[in-house]
Design a protein around this motif. Structure first.
Motif, PDB file in Angstrom:
ATOM      1  N   TYR A   1       0.798  -1.229   0.000  1.00  0.00           N
ATOM      2  CA  TYR A   1       0.000   0.000   0.000  1.00  0.00           C
ATOM      3  C   TYR A   1       0.832   1.281   0.000  1.00  0.00           C
ATOM      4  O   TYR A   1       0.280   2.362  -0.230  1.00  0.00           O
TER       5      TYR A   1
ATOM      6  N   TRP B   1      -3.125   3.737   5.022  1.00  0.00           N
ATOM      7  CA  TRP B   1      -3.918   2.540   4.788  1.00  0.00           C
ATOM      8  C   TRP B   1      -4.603   2.079   6.068  1.00  0.00           C
ATOM      9  O   TRP B   1      -5.786   1.719   6.059  1.00  0.00           O
TER      10      TRP B   1
ATOM     11  N   ALA C   1      -7.560   4.471   6.801  1.00  0.00           N
ATOM     12  CA  ALA C   1      -8.636   4.323   5.818  1.00  0.00           C
ATOM     13  C   ALA C   1      -9.336   2.983   5.967  1.00  0.00           C
ATOM     14  O   ALA C   1     -10.577   2.909   5.939  1.00  0.00           O
ATOM     15  N   GLU C   2      -8.576   1.913   6.145  1.00  0.00           N
ATOM     16  CA  GLU C   2      -9.173   0.576   6.256  1.00  0.00           C
ATOM     17  C   GLU C   2     -10.025   0.459   7.516  1.00  0.00           C
ATOM     18  O   GLU C   2     -11.133  -0.103   7.477  1.00  0.00           O
TER      19      GLU C   2
ATOM     20  N   VAL D   1     -13.307   2.431   6.932  1.00  0.00           N
ATOM     21  CA  VAL D   1     -14.178   1.776   5.951  1.00  0.00           C
ATOM     22  C   VAL D   1     -14.764   0.484   6.515  1.00  0.00           C
ATOM     23  O   VAL D   1     -15.953   0.183   6.294  1.00  0.00           O
TER      24      VAL D   1
ATOM     25  N   GLN E   1     -11.894   9.334   3.431  1.00  0.00           N
ATOM     26  CA  GLN E   1     -11.271   8.051   3.778  1.00  0.00           C
ATOM     27  C   GLN E   1     -11.615   6.975   2.755  1.00  0.00           C
ATOM     28  O   GLN E   1     -10.776   6.119   2.442  1.00  0.00           O
TER      29      GLN E   1
ATOM     30  N   TYR F   1      -8.978   4.899   0.618  1.00  0.00           N
ATOM     31  CA  TYR F   1      -9.058   3.435   0.655  1.00  0.00           C
ATOM     32  C   TYR F   1      -9.050   2.854  -0.749  1.00  0.00           C
ATOM     33  O   TYR F   1      -8.292   1.915  -1.043  1.00  0.00           O
ATOM     34  N   ARG F   2      -9.858   3.410  -1.633  1.00  0.00           N
ATOM     35  CA  ARG F   2      -9.942   2.901  -3.007  1.00  0.00           C
ATOM     36  C   ARG F   2      -8.621   3.118  -3.749  1.00  0.00           C
ATOM     37  O   ARG F   2      -8.168   2.232  -4.492  1.00  0.00           O
TER      38      ARG F   2
ATOM     39  N   ARG G   1      -5.950   0.742  -2.350  1.00  0.00           N
ATOM     40  CA  ARG G   1      -6.298  -0.635  -2.708  1.00  0.00           C
ATOM     41  C   ARG G   1      -5.983  -0.900  -4.178  1.00  0.00           C
ATOM     42  O   ARG G   1      -5.477  -1.978  -4.525  1.00  0.00           O
TER      43      ARG G   1
END
Length: 228
Positions: free
Chosen positions: A115, A121, A124-125, A128, A203, A207-208, A211
């Motif tokens: 990442y 990461w 954000a993870e 989400v 966020q 995240y997107r 990823r």
């Protein structure tokens, strides 16, 4: 000179023919399905962690073989895999729950490789993955939901502040229906979840983006591992 030139031309032609006949490795593409993408990321992360542990003379054990944390072997594995406390990353969610993680250890190293920015990461993870929990926490403050919850508890014969979990599925189904709780939740949750997702769009975007980067790196790792 003519003979030598003829031999050179023939040799070049042979080489070109050989190259044309030799099959070339096809670089794999990122799979389209979400489950396939999740599997790809898990496999890539496991491969990176395994390589990291191997450099320390360790292997990833199965669940049955995993050493107990209290033992010296278990402590060594935990430190190598997860890192050594204190944990440097921490995020407290609107639900009040705090999630923490280390920045050292093989797991953190693998996440950085995939990442790029582990802290970004991580944050954000965590956000989400807890969007639905945040929406449900907001739903619990809704007057209609609280009234339905009170009816549910009365139906199930419980007086606790949180929803109990009866062992009999028939009781749960009957009380969900009679109290109207299921109907209230099915009405409130989509709206609240959409609102939470809108408020956390920054966020979600991070995240997107991370990823997408990780998926391509995972594909590259898979390709490199299969290359002769």
């Amino acid at each position: 000179m003519r003979l030598i030139r003829g031999v050179c031309i023939a040799t070049v032609a042979l080489l070109l023919t050989g190259c044309a006949d030799r099959p070339t490795a096809t670089r794999p593409e990122v799979p389209a399905g979400e489950q396939a993408q999740n599997d790809l990321l898990k496999a890539a992360q496991l491969a990176l962690v395994t390589r990291c542990l191997s450099g320390q003379g360790l292997t990833v054990p199965s669940r049955r073989q995993r050493p107990k944390t209290a033992t010296a072997e278990g402590k060594r594995f935990q430190a190598a895999y997860f890192g050594v406390d204190p944990r440097e990353l921490s995020l407290t969610l609107p639900t009040g729950y705090t999630v923490t993680a280390n920045t050292d250890g093989c797991l953190a190293d693998a996440q950085r490789v995939l990442y790029g920015d582990q802290k970004q990461w991580f944050e954000a993870e965590v956000v989400v993955n807890n969007l639905r929990a945040e929406a449900q926490a907001r739903m619990a403050t809704d007057p209609d939901h609280r009234a339905a919850m009170a009816r549910w508890k009365q139906c199930a014969g419980h007086l606790s502040k949180t929803r109990p979990a009866p062992r009999d599925p028939a009781v749960t189904a009957r009380c969900n229906r009679e109290s109207g709780l299921a109907r209230v939740e099915s009405r409130l949750e989509p709206t609240l979840l959409a609102k939470v997702r809108s408020e956390r769009r920054e966020q979600l975007t991070t995240y997107r983006q991370l990823r997408t980067i990780a998926l391509q790196r995972a594909v590259n790792l898979t390709f490199a591992a299969k290359a002769p």
